[in-house]
Design an enzyme around this catalytic site. Structure first.
Site: not given
Ligand code: F6P
Length: 566
Positions: A222, A283-284, A369, A228, A527, A400
């Protein structure tokens, strides 16, 4: 040492409850809890055998049976009063209307607009967001069809066989969960992969033995600023170009999903290959947006529409149904009851459906979150426990593994059991009238919920001839609450309804606690520190004296290990 008693709230919860005098209805529930908190589910059922059918609600193809919760009519009335006192109906209306309910970030919260029909209109300022949504859905449909039909070709003219979604958190967990959940409906010739972790192993294993000429990457972020995702996207581009040897190949093998079109362009993705989303989609909560492009490629646009229709059906139910019959609201209120009044600390999600293997991981982000917060919208301390810790695994595997603790451990865990009337893979003998393997699966679900609620008394053990020295070991205390959710079959529609059910249950919980369920400021500090530390590690200078002594010692040791050959 005294043994914790199941009927009493856990210490921590007790303390926070005592410290809390949130409202008149909260206080009334505390008083009510003092009266019924120790009542066993066996007693609730013997006093009111009809509760088994009465404590049931239907919505969007799902049945929720919540009779195995430690509640009675007064509890329900009290929880509903609490919901009204916290203005839940008004907050629901505000969300659907596009009001700025994410106050820390000053944003509307409109994931429900992602599944609204094309005929509807919703103006945010002078923009009709539903028209925007459907424009992107059309772009996604045409692209997905091209990939699925082999019309979209790679740089050398090969059709796409591998689709790798690079994204993390909400830009991965929903699509990964849904692609697995709907595998039965997917185009099997397409190999769908999800790369999230900045650990190089994630990408290396995803592309192992793949041919770059037939591999498409969806860079899903987003913000298009997540460390990452950008790191993995750069590594993927290097891997791709390593095989394709031509910079212009990127246009055929990389598309992006982002609200930050400029950053995606700067990465080298052509603007017409960027699928948009908007800052009013958290995002979620973004699975139904272009973040779900991988889902659409896997299952096709018409199944994706069914997924949206299932979400929409649950959205309408949540928006239009009085709280007493409102499935997500009731689930949210029961979670508050278990968490804040009875003192549960975690909640298990137990799908008796192998395809829902990633549902617990998806719900971890959605729930924790959203509601893992300690201050209210006005910045004041919440004063009670907020989000439960979510965990779980598909049944019967978990039986199990960790169910021993669920049945006889000193902690108790409210459980959500999820099951379906029909299997997507009937396996029983052909001459049987029903799918006996599926019956066996479901028999386990029903048995577990029953055993957790009713347990087995010492007397029942003795009556069975259990030797006295083993009676204590054979006793199941019971009184462990659960919800059971049933639907006809796992389909795109039922998956959509299930996801929206949990979204709105989380919303309900947040409304009761008065928190902003739509920011995630708690992920920021780590972060920032990671970025600073990564720069130090790369520079190989001495660690900054600003680190605490433990972190400094660990960085030194890491450096030694990094350079040691054995
Ligand atoms: O670090 C948390 C977060 O901002 C989440 O809320 C989000 O889903 C994820 O990182 C990824 O964010 P983006 O879609 O901006 O890469």
């Amino acid at each position: 040492m005294s043994t914790p008693t199941l009927g009493r709230p856990h210490n921590l919860a007790t303390k926070s409850i005592e410290a809390t005098s949130l409202s008149a209805s909260w206080q009334a529930l505390l008083d009510h809890h003092a009266r019924i908190g120790d009542t066993h589910l066996r007693d609730f059922f013997s006093a009111d055998p009809g509760r088994g059918t009465r404590y049931t609600v239907e919505a969007a193809g799902f049945t929720l049976n919540y009779a195995k919760n430690r509640i009675d009519k007064e509890t329900l009335d009290g929880l509903i009063a609490l919901a009204h006192e916290c203005e839940l109906p008004a907050r629901i209306a505000a969300m659907f209307a596009g009001e700025v309910i994410n106050t820390t970030e000053q944003r509307a919260v409109l994931h429900t607009a992602l599944r609204a029909p094309v005929t509807e209109r919703l103006w945010v300022g002078d923009v009709d967001v539903i028209a925007q949504v459907h424009a992107v859905l059309s772009q996604m449909s045409s692209f997905s069809e091209q990939v699925r039909n082999g019309v979209w070709r790679g740089h050398t003219g090969q059709p796409i066989r591998n689709v790798i979604n690079i994204g993390i958190g909400g830009s991965s967990l929903g699509p990964k969960m849904a692609c697995e959940a709907l595998k039965h409906y997917s185009q099997r010739g397409l190999n769908m992969q999800f790369v999230s972790n900045v650990d190089g192993t994630a990408l290396a294993e995803a592309v192992h033995e793949l041919d770059a000429t037939e591999t498409l990457f969806i860079v899903c972020s987003k913000s298009f600023g997540t460390q990452e995702t950008l790191t993995n996207a750069k590594a993927a581009r290097a891997w791709s170009l390593g095989q394709l040897q031509d910079e212009s190949a990127v246009a055929h093998h990389f598309v992006a999903v982002s609200s930050n079109v400029q950053a995606a362009k700067a990465f080298g993705i052509a603007p017409q290959h960027v699928f948009a989303l908007w800052n009013w989609v958290g995002g979620r909560y973004s699975m139904a947006s272009a973040i779900g492009l991988s889902i659409m490629i896997a299952i096709g646009p018409s199944h994706f529409s069914e997924l949206l229709a299932g979400m929409r059906a649950m959205d309408e139910h949540f928006r239009d149904t009085p709280i007493k019959d409102n499935m997500p609201a009731l689930m949210g209120l029961l979670a508050v009851w278990n968490n804040d009044f009875l003192g549960a600390q975690t909640q298990a999600v137990l799908p008796y459906e192998q395809y829902l293997a990633y549902l617990p991981a998806y719900l971890q982000q959605l729930t924790m979150e959203s509601n893992g917060k300690q201050v209210r919208r006005d910045g004041q301390p919440v004063g009670c426990q907020t989000s439960p810790i979510i965990w779980g695994a598909p049944g019967t595997n978990g039986q199990h593994s960790f169910y021993q603790l669920l049945h006889q451990g000193t902690r108790w865990v409210p459980c959500d059991f999820i099951g379906f009337g029909q299997s997507l893979n009937p396996m029983g003998p052909a001459d049987e009238p029903f799918d006996t393997q599926h019956d066996l699966l479901m028999a386990n679900l029903f048995a577990q919920a029953q055993a957790l609620a009713f347990g087995k008394t010492a007397q029942a053990c003795r009556d069975e001839g259990v030797p006295e020295r083993l009676v204590a070991h054979r006793v199941f205390e019971g009184n462990r609450p659960s919800n059971t959710l049933l639907a006809r079959k796992l389909t795109p529609h039922s998956l959509g309804a299930l996801v929206a059910l949990y979204e709105h249950s989380v919303f309900t919980q947040g409304a009761i606690w008065g928190i902003d369920s739509f920011d995630q400021l708690g992920v920021e500090l780590g972060k920032v520190l990671a970025e600073r530390t990564a720069a130090e590690l790369a520079a190989s200078a001495q660690p900054s004296p600003s680190h605490d002594s433990s972190t400094q010692a660990l960085i030194q040791r890491y450096r030694q290990l990094r350079e040691t050959s054995r």
